[in-house]
Design a protein around this motif. Structure first.
Motif, PDB file in Angstrom:
ATOM      1  N   SER A  16       2.021   9.012  -6.079  1.00 40.74           N
ATOM      2  CA  SER A  16       2.543  10.268  -5.647  1.00 40.74           C
ATOM      3  C   SER A  16       3.477  10.653  -6.777  1.00 40.74           C
ATOM      4  O   SER A  16       3.735  11.768  -7.195  1.00 40.74           O
ATOM      5  CB  SER A  16       3.174  10.378  -4.087  1.00 40.74           C
ATOM      6  OG  SER A  16       2.121   9.984  -3.439  1.00 40.74           O
ATOM      7  N   CYS A  17       4.544   9.724  -6.983  1.00 36.36           N
ATOM      8  CA  CYS A  17       5.547   9.989  -8.214  1.00 36.36           C
ATOM      9  C   CYS A  17       4.839  10.378  -9.466  1.00 36.36           C
ATOM     10  O   CYS A  17       5.300  11.468  -9.988  1.00 36.36           O
ATOM     11  CB  CYS A  17       6.484   8.929  -8.090  1.00 36.36           C
ATOM     12  SG  CYS A  17       7.461   8.647  -6.663  1.00 36.36           S
ATOM     13  N   LEU A  18       3.909   9.568  -9.665  1.00 36.78           N
ATOM     14  CA  LEU A  18       3.324   9.872 -10.969  1.00 36.78           C
ATOM     15  C   LEU A  18       2.685  11.246 -10.913  1.00 36.78           C
ATOM     16  O   LEU A  18       2.439  12.080 -12.037  1.00 36.78           O
ATOM     17  CB  LEU A  18       2.313   8.734 -11.485  1.00 36.78           C
ATOM     18  CG  LEU A  18       2.706   7.376 -11.709  1.00 36.78           C
ATOM     19  CD1 LEU A  18       1.608   6.315 -11.774  1.00 36.78           C
ATOM     20  CD2 LEU A  18       3.683   7.189 -12.892  1.00 36.78           C
ATOM     21  N   VAL A  19       1.933  11.509  -9.958  1.00 35.56           N
ATOM     22  CA  VAL A  19       1.263  12.788  -9.852  1.00 35.56           C
ATOM     23  C   VAL A  19       2.197  13.987 -10.067  1.00 35.56           C
ATOM     24  O   VAL A  19       2.250  14.958 -10.516  1.00 35.56           O
ATOM     25  CB  VAL A  19       0.622  13.139  -8.489  1.00 35.56           C
ATOM     26  CG1 VAL A  19      -0.130  14.492  -8.307  1.00 35.56           C
ATOM     27  CG2 VAL A  19      -0.812  12.139  -8.705  1.00 35.56           C
ATOM     28  N   VAL A  20       3.339  13.673  -9.265  1.00 38.71           N
ATOM     29  CA  VAL A  20       4.411  14.693  -9.280  1.00 38.71           C
ATOM     30  C   VAL A  20       4.926  14.918 -10.629  1.00 38.71           C
ATOM     31  O   VAL A  20       5.533  16.078 -11.168  1.00 38.71           O
ATOM     32  CB  VAL A  20       5.451  14.608  -8.063  1.00 38.71           C
ATOM     33  CG1 VAL A  20       6.745  15.543  -8.306  1.00 38.71           C
ATOM     34  CG2 VAL A  20       4.996  14.558  -6.914  1.00 38.71           C
ATOM     35  N   VAL A  27       0.684  -1.148  -0.079  1.00 35.22           N
ATOM     36  CA  VAL A  27      -0.125  -0.099   0.032  1.00 35.22           C
ATOM     37  C   VAL A  27       0.965   1.150   0.020  1.00 35.22           C
ATOM     38  O   VAL A  27       0.724   2.262  -0.817  1.00 35.22           O
ATOM     39  CB  VAL A  27      -0.970  -0.142   1.131  1.00 35.22           C
ATOM     40  CG1 VAL A  27      -1.665   1.378   1.292  1.00 35.22           C
ATOM     41  CG2 VAL A  27      -2.086  -1.116   0.867  1.00 35.22           C
ATOM     42  N   CYS A  28       2.035   1.247   0.959  1.00 34.02           N
ATOM     43  CA  CYS A  28       2.707   2.446   0.937  1.00 34.02           C
ATOM     44  C   CYS A  28       3.474   2.625  -0.416  1.00 34.02           C
ATOM     45  O   CYS A  28       3.568   3.738  -0.652  1.00 34.02           O
ATOM     46  CB  CYS A  28       3.745   2.185   1.945  1.00 34.02           C
ATOM     47  SG  CYS A  28       3.183   2.238   3.715  1.00 34.02           S
ATOM     48  N   LEU A  29       4.064   1.513  -1.027  1.00 33.44           N
ATOM     49  CA  LEU A  29       4.811   1.312  -2.217  1.00 33.44           C
ATOM     50  C   LEU A  29       3.687   2.224  -3.429  1.00 33.44           C
ATOM     51  O   LEU A  29       4.031   2.700  -4.255  1.00 33.44           O
ATOM     52  CB  LEU A  29       5.212   0.170  -2.688  1.00 33.44           C
ATOM     53  CG  LEU A  29       6.181   0.135  -3.792  1.00 33.44           C
ATOM     54  CD1 LEU A  29       7.291   1.042  -3.916  1.00 33.44           C
ATOM     55  CD2 LEU A  29       6.581  -1.146  -4.349  1.00 33.44           C
ATOM     56  N   MET A  30       2.564   1.411  -3.306  1.00 32.61           N
ATOM     57  CA  MET A  30       1.573   2.213  -4.281  1.00 32.61           C
ATOM     58  C   MET A  30       1.300   3.559  -4.183  1.00 32.61           C
ATOM     59  O   MET A  30       1.288   4.158  -4.932  1.00 32.61           O
ATOM     60  CB  MET A  30       0.139   1.197  -4.136  1.00 32.61           C
ATOM     61  CG  MET A  30      -0.785   1.654  -5.340  1.00 32.61           C
ATOM     62  SD  MET A  30      -0.167   1.262  -6.756  1.00 32.61           S
ATOM     63  CE  MET A  30      -0.078  -0.442  -6.880  1.00 32.61           C
ATOM     64  N   CYS A  31       1.212   4.010  -3.107  1.00 31.99           N
ATOM     65  CA  CYS A  31       1.104   5.348  -2.592  1.00 31.99           C
ATOM     66  C   CYS A  31       2.186   6.342  -3.089  1.00 31.99           C
ATOM     67  O   CYS A  31       2.018   7.367  -3.705  1.00 31.99           O
ATOM     68  CB  CYS A  31       0.838   5.609  -1.160  1.00 31.99           C
ATOM     69  SG  CYS A  31      -0.763   5.033  -0.632  1.00 31.99           S
ATOM     70  N   VAL A  32       3.302   5.784  -2.980  1.00 36.25           N
ATOM     71  CA  VAL A  32       4.518   6.409  -3.360  1.00 36.25           C
ATOM     72  C   VAL A  32       4.666   6.482  -4.880  1.00 36.25           C
ATOM     73  O   VAL A  32       5.018   7.456  -5.368  1.00 36.25           O
ATOM     74  CB  VAL A  32       5.792   5.625  -2.817  1.00 36.25           C
ATOM     75  CG1 VAL A  32       6.977   6.371  -3.430  1.00 36.25           C
ATOM     76  CG2 VAL A  32       6.053   5.788  -1.326  1.00 36.25           C
TER      77      VAL A  32
END
Length: 842
Positions: free
Chosen positions: A665-669, A657-662
């Protein structure tokens, strides 16, 4: 009408009746177990509650077991014709009689067991002809009858048909007399009395007179506890008797038992067993009154005339053996096995000094001599104290030249320990087996001498705290060595010198040092034992495999059961796997340890599953799980995947879950960075001190330059678009038909308006695609988009253009963000988005 009904009834009933007669609904044999092996067919109908012989027994049955049922009798015809049956077991039923001819359907019957029934040995229960024509019957058991007898008169005429019988087990009572019919048993070799031997009170000289022509070689009177007397010549009718078993006849006594051998004087025999025939309990008080047993020459006057190979006088409370009691020919030359264990021989019996005279003695058992007679006896407390004084000095034991086994286990139970300088065994060139366990040996500076040829030694239960480094040099050829519970000093075993202690054992194959409360040892202690294959370290306190296997070339099994092992550490696992990689098989025994099968030992559990190391008694291994429950280790290994998920599932779920969130987030950034590259670039430049020029809308002559096809599109631009942009929003608008100078080159005006406008809007319709100047304007607008103003061009297009071939450049622009559909501009929200895009820099 009536005949039709009758014929219909007959048509229905008769076929059903024939079916029921031809195919029985249930067969007794279905309750039995039938086993086929080679040429044998065994039918086991025991414990099935049958009150008659079951039907359907296969004709080829060779063994039929009807034991422990409720059969009341065996009548003629009860047993089917079984031409191959050689064994019939009908023991432990309620059979009161066998009818004449009941066994005639078993022509090759060899063994018959009638034990535990209600036969009273009358002609009613065993009528004449019961055993007639059973020419193959060699073994018959008719003992343990459930009724009690005070006396017995056997139906000897019935037994007279057993001409080929070789073994008979029968009940006895009172003063049994075997009649003349037993004289026909001319092949009988073994005669035994069953459990009801206990009610035989007397054996007379004529009790066995009718067996004088039978080759009886074995007679068993064991457990005859009601013996009152045995006549001197009761055994005389057995000229071929080799084995006499009269054990457990207490309280008949050893004295009368030995005197009953008069009829066997001068015979050659294999074994005489008078175990546990004692009459008195031994006490010092009784000894002083001569009530307890002293084995004297008067008692042994008949046995010393017998050439017997095995004599067993175990558990008879013998206190003293006179030296002359057994030192007579032919007895002393014939004796090969002598068992006087579990007696009360104290002190230093004189007989031990004459042992070499038993020239053929191979086994001597003097183990477990006890002093229990002293408990509570206050009349000779001084004698008790004397026995507890430790023996000091040297002790020499001369043994027979042919002795192979010397069993002295428990010789220290009477309280006297040995703390001498040395024990010397003389004449032990054939001695291979020595058991001196629990003999109160306290090692110091002394050692053994004369055990150079011994291959088996048991030191269990002695005291080796201060064992000298040269101790095992006394037994250089030993192959099996027991050092259980010898109270080893942990500091000694943990020291490097322990390797020196065990290094003389060059031929050792099996070593047992269990039950010593060891929790550590020198890892290379057994490195010199190249022949060692089995090592027992059980019942200690080790937390891991405590030894290094590199120098132990032959080791194949290590028993570390019942220690304090929760898991094997990585070094031990690697060592064991390396052993296998070197093509040297290894097995472990870990049962009795409370292993850990929690999440912290998953690597250990994985190793157990994957390794080729063999684990003995694996099904009995237990382990503690994370909830503190004791479970079977096999349950974990059989469902290891589920156990692994229960340990790592939560972690990996949270991690995922944390990796997916990261990642999101990276994709959004990244998306934001790509969309705002110029802003980010200017922000970074300002951050490091470089102030670059940022274009502003006020610096341009027009806010919007809109270009369109000159044919029909000007109407929407000059009305709707003009109203929305210039009138309502007050933006500065450049319209070619209104603002271009007359007589100036159109291309030049287009380029000037693009550069002087904040944003350029192209109104793309079907006519726009056909206008060459529109294509020029499109290209110029694209080239005007630079790094400072990447979103300077805006497209307004109609859906109708999508039905026509589009230029590649226009197709790329339609996939961008600065695009609006004309049909959607009728909505207020679409105009708001358009104005926001117009007013934005990038």
């Amino acid at each position: 009408m009536m005949p039709i009904k009758f014929y219909s009834l007959v048509w229905i009933v008769i076929p059903n009746l024939m079916t029921s007669l031809g195919h029985p609904q249930h067969s007794d044999i279905e309750k039995c177990n039938i086993h086929h092996e080679a040429n044998e067919t065994t039918v086991d109908c025991s414990r099935r509650g049958f009150n008659r012989v079951p039907r359907g027994v296969p004709r080829n049955t060779t063994v039929l077991n009807l034991g422990t049922n409720n059969l009341l009798n065996l009548r003629k015809g009860s047993l089917p014709n079984l031409p191959s049956l050689h064994t019939l077991l009908v023991n432990d039923n309620n059979i009161e009689f066998l009818e004449e001819g009941a066994l005639q359907s078993l022509p090759v019957l060899q063994q018959l067991n009638l034990d535990g029934n209600k036969l009273n040995f009358s002609y009613f229960s065993l009528p004449l002809g019961t055993f007639q024509n059973l020419t193959s019957l060699t073994t018959l058991r008719v003992s343990r009858m459930t009724m009690r007898f005070t006396s017995l008169t056997y139906p000897d005429t019935t037994f007279a048909d057993l001409h080929h019988l070789e073994s008979l087990v029968i009940d006895g009572a009172g003063e049994p007399v075997f009649g003349s019919g037993f004289a026909q048993m001319k092949n009988l070799r073994s005669l035994s009395f069953g459990s009801d031997c206990g009610i035989i009170r007397r054996l007379r000289n004529n009790s066995f007179i009718n067996f004088r022509k039978a080759p009886v070689s074995s007679l068993s009177l064991s457990a005859c506890r009601d013996f009152v007397s045995i006549d001197d010549n009761a055994y005389l009718p057995f000229p071929n008797l080799k084995c006499l078993f009269a054990r457990d006849t207490r309280p008949f006594g050893l004295h009368p038992s030995l005197l009953s051998l008069k009829g066997l004087s001068g015979r050659n025999m294999t074994e005489i067993d008078f175990s546990n025939v004692k009459r008195y309990d031994v006490t010092i008080h009784g000894l002083m009154k001569n009530q307890t047993l002293v084995l004297t020459s008067e008692m042994t006057r008949y046995i010393v005339t017998i050439c017997v190979e095995r004599l067993i006088l175990r558990e008879n409370n013998i206190v003293v053996i006179e030296s002359s009691a057994l030192l007579q020919e032919p007895f002393q030359s014939c004796l090969k096995y002598f068992d006087i264990s579990r007696n009360a021989i104290t002190g230093e019996p004189t007989l031990l000094y004459h042992l070499p005279e038993f020239v053929n003695l191979a086994v001597l058992d003097v183990s477990k001599q006890s002093n229990q007679q002293y408990a509570g006896d206050v009349q000779d407390r001084h004698s008790e104290d004397l026995l507890k004084i430790p023996f000091r000095g040297n002790w020499t034991l001369s043994i027979p030249p042919s002795l192979e086994k010397l069993l002295m286990s428990g010789s220290g139970e009477h309280g006297r320990s040995f703390q001498g300088i040395g024990i010397c065994v003389r004449g032990g060139s054939h001695l291979t087996h020595v058991d001196i366990s629990y003999s109160a040996l306290i090692t110091g500076k002394w050692r053994f001498y004369g055990l150079e040829h011994v291959k088996y030694v048991d030191f269990t239960g002695n005291f080796f705290q201060t064992i000298p480094m040269t101790f095992f040099q006394s037994i250089p050829k030993v192959r099996i060595l027991y050092l259980r519970h010898v109270h080893f000093d942990v500091d000694l075993i943990s020291n490097q010198s322990s390797r020196t202690l065990f290094s003389p054992l060059k031929s050792i194959v099996s070593l047992d040092i269990s039950m010593n409360s060891l929790y550590r040892m020198y890892t290379h202690m057994f490195e010199d034992l190249k022949t060692l294959t089995y090592l027992n370290l059980s019942h200690n306190k080790f937390e891991d495999v405590p030894i290094e296997l590199s120098g132990m070339l032959s080791i194949s099994h290590i028993d570390i059961s019942f220690n304090s092992i929760s898991f094997l550490k990585a070094n031990a696992r690697t060592m064991l796997d390396q052993r296998l990689n070197d093509s040297q098989p290894i097995s472990l025994d870990l049962h009795g340890n409370i292993l850990s099968c929690g999440c912290g030992t998953l690597d250990f559990l994985t190793w157990i599953i994957d390794t080729d190391v063999q684990f003995r008694h694996f099904d009995s291994y237990s382990c503690l799980n994370t909830e503190g429950q004791l479970i079977k280790l096999s349950n974990i290994t059989s469902s290891f995947g589920r156990h692994w998920r229960s340990c790592y599932g939560r972690f990996w779920l949270a991690f995922s879950v944390c990796l997916m969130c990261v990642l999101i987030s990276c994709l959004v950034v990244c998306q934001l960075v790509l969309k705002n590259t110029i802003s980010l670039k200017y922000w970074i430049l300002r951050l490091i001190g470089f102030d670059r020029f940022v274009p502003r809308r006020q610096d341009f002559k027009y806010d919007i330059f809109i270009y369109y096809s000159e044919h029909d599109d000007y109407q929407w631009v000059c009305t709707t678009f003009l109203q929305k942009v210039e009138v309502e929003k007050g933006l500065r608008l450049c319209i070619p038909d209104r603002d271009f100078d007359v007589g100036v080159c159109a291309a030049e005006e287009i380029i000037n308006c693009i550069h002087n406008s904040w944003k350029t809007v192209l109104y793309v319709t079907e006519t726009f695609l056909q206008d060459e100047m529109c294509s020029f304007t499109l290209s110029s607008g694209v080239y005007a988009c630079n790094n400072n103003m990447p979103k300077r061009l805006i497209l307004l297009y109609s859906d109708t253009i999508l039905h026509h071939p589009l230029p590649p450049l226009l197709t790329q622009l339609l996939d961008g963000d600065n695009v609006f559909v004309l049909e959607e501009l009728e909505e207020k929200r679409a105009w708001q988005q358009f104005f926001e895009l117009v007013l934005k820099w990038i």
